[in-house]
Scaffold this active site. Structure first.
Site, PDB file in Angstrom:
ATOM      1  N   PRO A  64     -28.196   2.114 -59.819  1.00 51.25           N
ATOM      2  CA  PRO A  64     -27.576   3.286 -59.205  1.00 51.25           C
ATOM      3  C   PRO A  64     -26.064   3.143 -59.050  1.00 51.25           C
ATOM      4  CG  PRO A  64     -28.775   2.000 -57.584  1.00 51.25           C
ATOM      5  CD  PRO A  64     -29.107   1.403 -58.913  1.00 51.25           C
TER       6      PRO A  64
ATOM      7  N   ARG B 256     -10.512   8.487 -63.277  1.00 48.19           N
ATOM      8  CA  ARG B 256     -10.056   8.118 -61.923  1.00 48.19           C
ATOM      9  C   ARG B 256      -8.677   7.494 -62.054  1.00 48.19           C
ATOM     10  NH1 ARG B 256     -15.590   5.029 -61.167  1.00 48.19           N
ATOM     11  NH2 ARG B 256     -16.917   6.774 -60.548  1.00 48.19           N
TER      12      ARG B 256
ATOM     13  N   ARG C 154     -15.615   2.415 -51.900  1.00 51.53           N
ATOM     14  CA  ARG C 154     -14.888   2.467 -53.168  1.00 51.53           C
ATOM     15  C   ARG C 154     -13.906   3.645 -53.177  1.00 51.53           C
ATOM     16  NH1 ARG C 154     -18.209   2.815 -58.733  1.00 51.53           N
ATOM     17  NH2 ARG C 154     -18.268   5.025 -58.203  1.00 51.53           N
TER      18      ARG C 154
ATOM     19  N   ARG D 159     -24.535  11.477 -55.843  1.00 53.80           N
ATOM     20  CA  ARG D 159     -24.852  10.149 -56.395  1.00 53.80           C
ATOM     21  C   ARG D 159     -25.937   9.457 -55.573  1.00 53.80           C
ATOM     22  NH1 ARG D 159     -20.384   7.545 -59.981  1.00 53.80           N
ATOM     23  NH2 ARG D 159     -19.508   9.419 -60.886  1.00 53.80           N
TER      24      ARG D 159
HETATM   25  N1  LIG Z   1     -22.307  -7.785 -53.878  1.00 55.90           N
HETATM   26  C1  LIG Z   1     -21.402  -6.932 -53.381  1.00 55.90           C
HETATM   27  N2  LIG Z   1     -21.129  -6.928 -52.066  1.00 55.90           N
HETATM   28  C2  LIG Z   1     -20.239  -6.060 -51.546  1.00 55.90           C
HETATM   29  N3  LIG Z   1     -19.547  -5.153 -52.271  1.00 55.90           N
HETATM   30  C3  LIG Z   1     -19.795  -5.097 -53.606  1.00 55.90           C
HETATM   31  C4  LIG Z   1     -20.722  -5.983 -54.206  1.00 55.90           C
HETATM   32  N4  LIG Z   1     -20.744  -5.715 -55.533  1.00 55.90           N
HETATM   33  C5  LIG Z   1     -19.870  -4.695 -55.716  1.00 55.90           C
HETATM   34  N5  LIG Z   1     -19.291  -4.333 -54.569  1.00 55.90           N
HETATM   35  C6  LIG Z   1     -18.325  -3.247 -54.363  1.00 55.90           C
HETATM   36  O1  LIG Z   1     -19.066  -2.022 -54.422  1.00 55.90           O
HETATM   37  C7  LIG Z   1     -18.275  -0.992 -54.995  1.00 55.90           C
HETATM   38  C8  LIG Z   1     -19.056  -0.400 -56.149  1.00 55.90           C
HETATM   39  O2  LIG Z   1     -19.105  -1.355 -57.189  1.00 55.90           O
HETATM   40  P1  LIG Z   1     -19.004  -0.923 -58.710  1.00 55.90           P
HETATM   41  O3  LIG Z   1     -17.907   0.040 -58.897  1.00 55.90           O
HETATM   42  O4  LIG Z   1     -18.970  -2.168 -59.494  1.00 55.90           O
HETATM   43  O5  LIG Z   1     -20.392  -0.167 -58.867  1.00 55.90           O
HETATM   44  P2  LIG Z   1     -21.072   0.458 -60.141  1.00 55.90           P
HETATM   45  O6  LIG Z   1     -22.489   0.132 -60.086  1.00 55.90           O
HETATM   46  O7  LIG Z   1     -20.333   0.052 -61.353  1.00 55.90           O
HETATM   47  O8  LIG Z   1     -20.856   2.011 -59.889  1.00 55.90           O
HETATM   48  P3  LIG Z   1     -20.844   3.222 -60.917  1.00 55.90           P
HETATM   49  O9  LIG Z   1     -22.181   3.299 -61.518  1.00 55.90           O
HETATM   50  O10 LIG Z   1     -20.526   4.403 -60.074  1.00 55.90           O
HETATM   51  O11 LIG Z   1     -19.797   2.969 -61.944  1.00 55.90           O
HETATM   52  C9  LIG Z   1     -16.959  -1.603 -55.398  1.00 55.90           C
HETATM   53  O12 LIG Z   1     -15.985  -1.274 -54.427  1.00 55.90           O
HETATM   54  C10 LIG Z   1     -17.236  -3.124 -55.418  1.00 55.90           C
HETATM   55  O13 LIG Z   1     -16.100  -3.881 -55.085  1.00 55.90           O
HETATM   56  N1  LIG Z   2     -26.529   7.211 -70.113  1.00 55.79           N
HETATM   57  C1  LIG Z   2     -25.280   6.748 -69.921  1.00 55.79           C
HETATM   58  N2  LIG Z   2     -24.838   6.488 -68.686  1.00 55.79           N
HETATM   59  C2  LIG Z   2     -23.596   6.016 -68.560  1.00 55.79           C
HETATM   60  C3  LIG Z   2     -22.756   5.782 -69.666  1.00 55.79           C
HETATM   61  N3  LIG Z   2     -21.572   5.297 -69.215  1.00 55.79           N
HETATM   62  C4  LIG Z   2     -21.671   5.215 -67.892  1.00 55.79           C
HETATM   63  N4  LIG Z   2     -22.889   5.644 -67.494  1.00 55.79           N
HETATM   64  C5  LIG Z   2     -23.432   5.691 -66.119  1.00 55.79           C
HETATM   65  O1  LIG Z   2     -22.912   6.800 -65.448  1.00 55.79           O
HETATM   66  C6  LIG Z   2     -22.936   6.534 -64.071  1.00 55.79           C
HETATM   67  C7  LIG Z   2     -21.649   6.987 -63.430  1.00 55.79           C
HETATM   68  O2  LIG Z   2     -20.554   6.284 -63.923  1.00 55.79           O
HETATM   69  P1  LIG Z   2     -19.092   6.474 -63.261  1.00 55.79           P
HETATM   70  O3  LIG Z   2     -18.166   5.691 -64.125  1.00 55.79           O
HETATM   71  O4  LIG Z   2     -18.808   7.942 -63.276  1.00 55.79           O
HETATM   72  O5  LIG Z   2     -19.187   5.945 -61.877  1.00 55.79           O
HETATM   73  C8  LIG Z   2     -23.172   5.030 -63.915  1.00 55.79           C
HETATM   74  O6  LIG Z   2     -24.511   4.844 -63.489  1.00 55.79           O
HETATM   75  C9  LIG Z   2     -23.034   4.500 -65.292  1.00 55.79           C
HETATM   76  O7  LIG Z   2     -23.887   3.408 -65.545  1.00 55.79           O
HETATM   77  C10 LIG Z   2     -23.273   6.067 -70.956  1.00 55.79           C
HETATM   78  O8  LIG Z   2     -22.636   5.895 -71.999  1.00 55.79           O
HETATM   79  N5  LIG Z   2     -24.530   6.544 -71.036  1.00 55.79           N
END
Ligand SMILES: Nc1ncnc2c1ncn2[C@@H]1O[C@H](COP(=O)(O)OP(=O)(O)OP(=O)(O)O)[C@@H](O)[C@H]1O
Ligand SMILES: Nc1nc2c(ncn2[C@@H]2O[C@H](COP(=O)(O)O)[C@@H](O)[C@H]2O)c(=O)[nH]1
Length: 416
Positions: free
Chosen positions: A158, A190, A283, A294
């Site tokens: 997620p 962003r 974040r 979300r």
């Molecule tokens: N284990 C953890 N403990 C606390 N904070 C965390 C941890 N892992 C990640 N974070 C923080 O949580 C926030 C969300 O992390 P991140 O952006 O990597 O999530 P994501 O799964 O990639 O989200 P998205 O799918 O929206 O791109 C960030 O601010 C990150 O620094």
């Molecule tokens: N099915 C796909 N999901 C994707 C791809 N690239 C990113 N993602 C997912 O979207 C959400 C939201 O991302 P965000 O950057 O707007 O926070 C996150 O769960 C990603 O894993 C893709 O190419 N295909």
């Protein structure tokens, strides 16, 4: 116009007339069809059941084109298929051989081994599925790659769970080992996000067209925007010899699971829903309305992530360092289990005159002189017994050997 030109080459008009007798007489899918070395236009025909697949190409004043069309032997009419996948850029002649798994092997003449082996999929599971979806005849190109590549890694979970954070750590610690698949998205960048680095930011109409053109391995509507992984994004990383990491949502993971990409699937969970909400808010990249959306989607994703058979591993990202160490160990053991067979450079230009299929999934490539003055073996053996992947991406797992005839009928076989 292009279509008219192709029909013209065969000496027929576009009114659906039959293929000329000389072509029909020469069609034999079971036999290797050598190309016409005298001509500037290259054409081969391969019979698969009641259809004949014609692959033709030409070089005209530096411009080259490659086309595929189908002759329906029952209705005796031409069909123009939807052509998917990345096709060869140029042909200077080619040979074809029908394989028994719905693919036609196509070997380009006078190209380095690295770029001469291609597959035209005509009846594989991918092509069958696309035929149903598109309601047309479909063929799909796939480039053959010598050797195996490390399995791509699909990371899902997620929004806000920490996927990006974990991936960034991996890329930072092992920059030459892992490469990120840069997705396309219609969402706005962003602050600090760079086009071509974090995402290819694109317009919906352009992305929809590319999806229709078969350029995407998977795509999904996520939190109100379109996201997708292009075939090129994955292949660019894999071709560079790195292990490709995909950060995609659960719908995307499901599509990749159903595709020809042989990947490892990892689902990242939060320690609790409250902690997920806290991370997402901390974040501070989304509006309150987007955060709510979300979080609503997260509940469904957490349920889906546990569906049997979808993910190979589920990791809880509670303490970041602990989760990162677990991820590294898991990837290392997967790498050891799938010993890498990295391709070495295969720069030898080969001039394949004909091919011969053997029962044990080995194909003999008989070569003539390639005109470069460089001595090249006259016989290669292609082992297709452990092919992986396929359209719409590359076909990997090809093994190539040189075959050298010694005295008394003894051959020396050496893997390239
Ligand atoms: N284990 C953890 N403990 C606390 N904070 C965390 C941890 N892992 C990640 N974070 C923080 O949580 C926030 C969300 O992390 P991140 O952006 O990597 O999530 P994501 O799964 O990639 O989200 P998205 O799918 O929206 O791109 C960030 O601010 C990150 O620094
Ligand atoms: N099915 C796909 N999901 C994707 C791809 N690239 C990113 N993602 C997912 O979207 C959400 C939201 O991302 P965000 O950057 O707007 O926070 C996150 O769960 C990603 O894993 C893709 O190419 N295909």
């Amino acid at each position: 116009m292009k279509c008219l030109l192709m029909l013209d080459l065969l000496g027929i008009d576009d009114q659906g007339e039959e293929a000329p007798e000389h072509l029909l007489n020469s069609l034999d899918g079971q036999l290797p069809v050598a190309c016409d070395s005298e001509s500037k236009d290259y054409q081969t025909s391969t019979i698969v059941d009641d259809k004949t697949y014609v692959v033709e190409g030409s070089e005209d004043g530096g411009k080259s084109w490659i086309n595929v069309k189908i002759f329906d032997n029952l209705t005796r009419s031409w069909l123009i298929p939807t052509v998917l996948g990345m096709k060869p850029v140029q042909l200077q002649g080619h040979s074809t051989l029908l394989l028994n798994n719905g693919r036609i092997l196509i070997v380009k003449k006078d190209y380095p081994l690295d770029d001469c082996i291609w597959f035209l999929e005509v009846d594989t599971p991918f092509v069958k599925e696309q035929k149903k979806l598109l309601g047309t005849e479909v063929v799909a190109w796939s480039k053959g790659v010598i050797g195996s590549a490390p399995k791509p890694i699909v990371i899902s979970g997620p929004s806000g769970v920490g996927k990006g954070t974990l991936i960034n750590k991996l890329m930072k610690e092992f920059p030459s080992k892992y490469g990120f698949s840069v997705s396309h998205t219609t969402r706005a960048p962003r602050e600090k996000e760079l086009d071509g680095v974090h995402y290819h930011f694109t317009e919906r109409s352009l992305m929809e067209k590319d999806i229709r053109d078969g350029k995407f391995l998977e795509f999904a509507s996520v939190h109100g925007n379109l996201y997708g992984t292009s075939i090129e994004a994955v292949e660019a990383v894999t071709d560079s010899g790195k292990r490709c990491i995909l950060d995609i949502d659960v719908q995307g993971a499901r599509s990749v699971r159903a595709s020809s990409l042989d990947a490892i699937f990892i689902f990242i969970c939060p320690p609790s829903f409250e902690e997920l909400e806290e991370r997402l808010r901390a974040r501070a990249t989304e509006t309150e309305e987007q955060v709510q959306k979300r979080l609503r989607n997260a509940r469904a994703e957490l349920d889906e992530g546990r569906s049997p058979g979808l993910f190979d591993h589920i990791l809880v990202n509670d303490d970041l360092e602990t989760c990162y160490e677990t991820l590294k160990k898991l990837l290392a053991s997967d790498e050891n289990a799938n010993t890498l067979n990295q391709p070495t450079t295969k720069n030898l230009k080969v001039h394949v005159s004909h091919m011969e299929s053997r029962a044990d999934q080995k194909i003999l490539l008989h070569c003539g002189t390639n005109g470069t003055g460089v001595k090249v073996p006259s016989l290669f053996m292609l082992d297709i017994s452990s092919l992986k992947g396929g359209a719409p991406g590359r076909t990997r797992g090809l093994n190539v050997y040189t075959v050298e005839s010694l005295r008394d009928g003894v051959n020396r076989i050496k893997q390239l």
